[in-house]
Design an enzyme around this catalytic site. Sequence first.
Site, mmCIF file in Angstrom:
data_model
loop_
_atom_site.group_PDB
_atom_site.id
_atom_site.type_symbol
_atom_site.label_atom_id
_atom_site.label_comp_id
_atom_site.label_asym_id
_atom_site.label_seq_id
_atom_site.Cartn_x
_atom_site.Cartn_y
_atom_site.Cartn_z
ATOM 1 N N HIS A 162 0.822 -1.223 0.000
ATOM 2 C CA HIS A 162 0.000 0.000 0.000
ATOM 3 C C HIS A 162 0.854 1.271 0.000
ATOM 4 O O HIS A 162 0.345 2.346 -0.320
ATOM 5 C CB HIS A 162 -0.935 0.036 1.213
ATOM 6 C CG HIS A 162 -1.977 -1.031 1.202
ATOM 7 N ND1 HIS A 162 -2.858 -1.191 0.152
ATOM 8 C CD2 HIS A 162 -2.283 -2.011 2.098
ATOM 9 C CE1 HIS A 162 -3.649 -2.229 0.401
ATOM 10 N NE2 HIS A 162 -3.318 -2.747 1.576
ATOM 11 N N ASP A 198 -2.530 -10.462 -2.526
ATOM 12 C CA ASP A 198 -3.119 -9.994 -1.267
ATOM 13 C C ASP A 198 -4.585 -9.638 -1.544
ATOM 14 O O ASP A 198 -4.936 -9.255 -2.655
ATOM 15 C CB ASP A 198 -2.324 -8.767 -0.792
ATOM 16 C CG ASP A 198 -2.756 -8.250 0.567
ATOM 17 O OD1 ASP A 198 -2.003 -8.475 1.544
ATOM 18 O OD2 ASP A 198 -3.830 -7.615 0.669
ATOM 19 N N HIS A 200 -6.225 -7.168 -0.628
ATOM 20 C CA HIS A 200 -6.401 -5.728 -0.858
ATOM 21 C C HIS A 200 -5.664 -5.286 -2.126
ATOM 22 O O HIS A 200 -4.619 -5.852 -2.469
ATOM 23 C CB HIS A 200 -5.849 -4.930 0.335
ATOM 24 C CG HIS A 200 -6.459 -5.289 1.649
ATOM 25 N ND1 HIS A 200 -5.855 -6.156 2.543
ATOM 26 C CD2 HIS A 200 -7.627 -4.902 2.224
ATOM 27 C CE1 HIS A 200 -6.618 -6.286 3.615
ATOM 28 N NE2 HIS A 200 -7.708 -5.542 3.447
ATOM 29 N N ASP A 287 -4.228 -12.926 3.128
ATOM 30 C CA ASP A 287 -5.484 -12.479 3.752
ATOM 31 C C ASP A 287 -6.703 -12.764 2.875
ATOM 32 O O ASP A 287 -7.814 -12.318 3.176
ATOM 33 C CB ASP A 287 -5.407 -10.995 4.165
ATOM 34 C CG ASP A 287 -4.756 -10.099 3.136
ATOM 35 O OD1 ASP A 287 -4.576 -10.537 1.990
ATOM 36 O OD2 ASP A 287 -4.438 -8.941 3.478
HETATM 37 C C1 SP5 Z 1 -1.024 -5.076 3.848
HETATM 38 C C2 SP5 Z 1 -2.474 -5.119 4.185
HETATM 39 O O1 SP5 Z 1 -3.080 -6.182 4.088
HETATM 40 N N1 SP5 Z 1 -3.049 -3.996 4.625
HETATM 41 C C3 SP5 Z 1 -4.437 -3.963 4.918
HETATM 42 C C4 SP5 Z 1 -4.861 -2.673 5.513
HETATM 43 C C5 SP5 Z 1 -6.334 -2.707 5.763
HETATM 44 N N2 SP5 Z 1 -6.751 -1.700 6.662
HETATM 45 C C6 SP5 Z 1 -8.162 -1.592 6.725
HETATM 46 C C7 SP5 Z 1 -8.595 -1.130 8.065
HETATM 47 C C8 SP5 Z 1 -10.111 -1.110 8.149
HETATM 48 C C9 SP5 Z 1 -10.580 -1.610 9.475
HETATM 49 N N3 SP5 Z 1 -11.740 -2.420 9.334
HETATM 50 C C10 SP5 Z 1 -11.879 -3.413 10.342
HETATM 51 C C11 SP5 Z 1 -12.943 -4.389 10.003
HETATM 52 C C12 SP5 Z 1 -12.874 -5.561 10.967
HETATM 53 N N4 SP5 Z 1 -13.809 -6.576 10.593
HETATM 54 ZN ZN ZN Z 2 -4.057 -7.116 2.580
#
Ligand code: SP5
Ligand code: ZN
Length: 352
Positions: A162, A198, A200, A287
């Site tokens: 990211h 990943d 995301h 993930d």
């Molecule tokens: C590297 C990587 O996988 N980064 C992922 C970052 C995601 N951050 C999102 C945070 C949003 C929080 N939502 C929580 C939901 C829990 N069910």
């Molecule tokens: Zn991720």
Amino acid sequence: MTATPVIPCFFHPKQLKFKPKYEWAFGEKIEHPETTARAEGILAALEQDPEHFVIRRPVEVTEEMIHSVHDPRLVRMLQTAQSLRKTDTFYPAVFMRGMDITPDPGQISHAGSFCFDSGTPLSRETWLAARWSASCAVTAAMTVASGDARIAYALSRPPGHHATRGLFGGYCYLANSSLAAQCLRTGGARRVAVLDIDVHHGNGTQEVFWDDPDVLTISLHGSPENFFPFFTGFAEEIGGGAARGTNLNVPMPEGTDGQAYEMGLEQAIARILDYDPSFLVVAAGVDTYERDPMGNFGLTTEDLGRVGERIGALGLPTVAVQEGGYYTPHIGRNVKSLLAGLAEGARGKKAS
Ligand code: SP5
Ligand code: ZN
């Protein structure tokens, strides 16, 4: 019947010094998901299997190499955080923009100008952990570039995909997978492909190589319509200028399982074959796993093995760089399944 070669895996204990505390999720303060237990779980699983994996220390990445991907001001900002007090964690909270402002990377209160979300805190340990994490990716790349190994793995933590040229965010500080790709390029490779699995979108990698026709960037991920990082990862984003067509996004719906994932993966594989790179970087987040607390896909441990096998069957010298994966009880077996799949796929390729 020849045994699969041992996969060199890079990790440095300093990566464990950084411990982000919490993050906000819909108004709730939650334990930070990017824990040291992630790396420890992976390390334990790999160490248990010395026939297939060997753990090595990375060589420290140079600042020059980091600057080949990142704005020096971002680097400076992360270094500024080294002056924080031992007990302090800094959560950027002021994200000024749009006016005639001059962010100062020497001032911790300006960190919001070098950051795009609220879940990626700074402490005095962040810089060194991120630097060693990047060192793993670059050393793994050098190992593959030199021909010492056909597949190498970087146990990079904190993750990287990211992070953009000038911004940290999404638990990422330095763009590890991009650095690996850049290292292969400067090592003389014609073309390099980065395949990001990943869950995301790999927005950082996309941005870094947006205008670069010599690096193909592909990301398979949860659709940004309803999933982090929300602003990027749509299929319309295909690269800019001379690099049009060298970025491929494959957004997939919530609940995507192993079978549905395979179709997206085939699209990615076809593009890589067409592009014909001399090296592959896999931004290896796990993930997509069905029990991942951050993910929204439904892949099993076996599915991850099949994904690895399909990628390995490309027969390319491959650098796998750890990205996300937050279900720590199973993270070790998931990473192992993916890596064993890569090796297995590559071996099948050699035999045929
Ligand atoms: C590297 C990587 O996988 N980064 C992922 C970052 C995601 N951050 C999102 C945070 C949003 C929080 N939502 C929580 C939901 C829990 N069910
Ligand atoms: Zn991720």
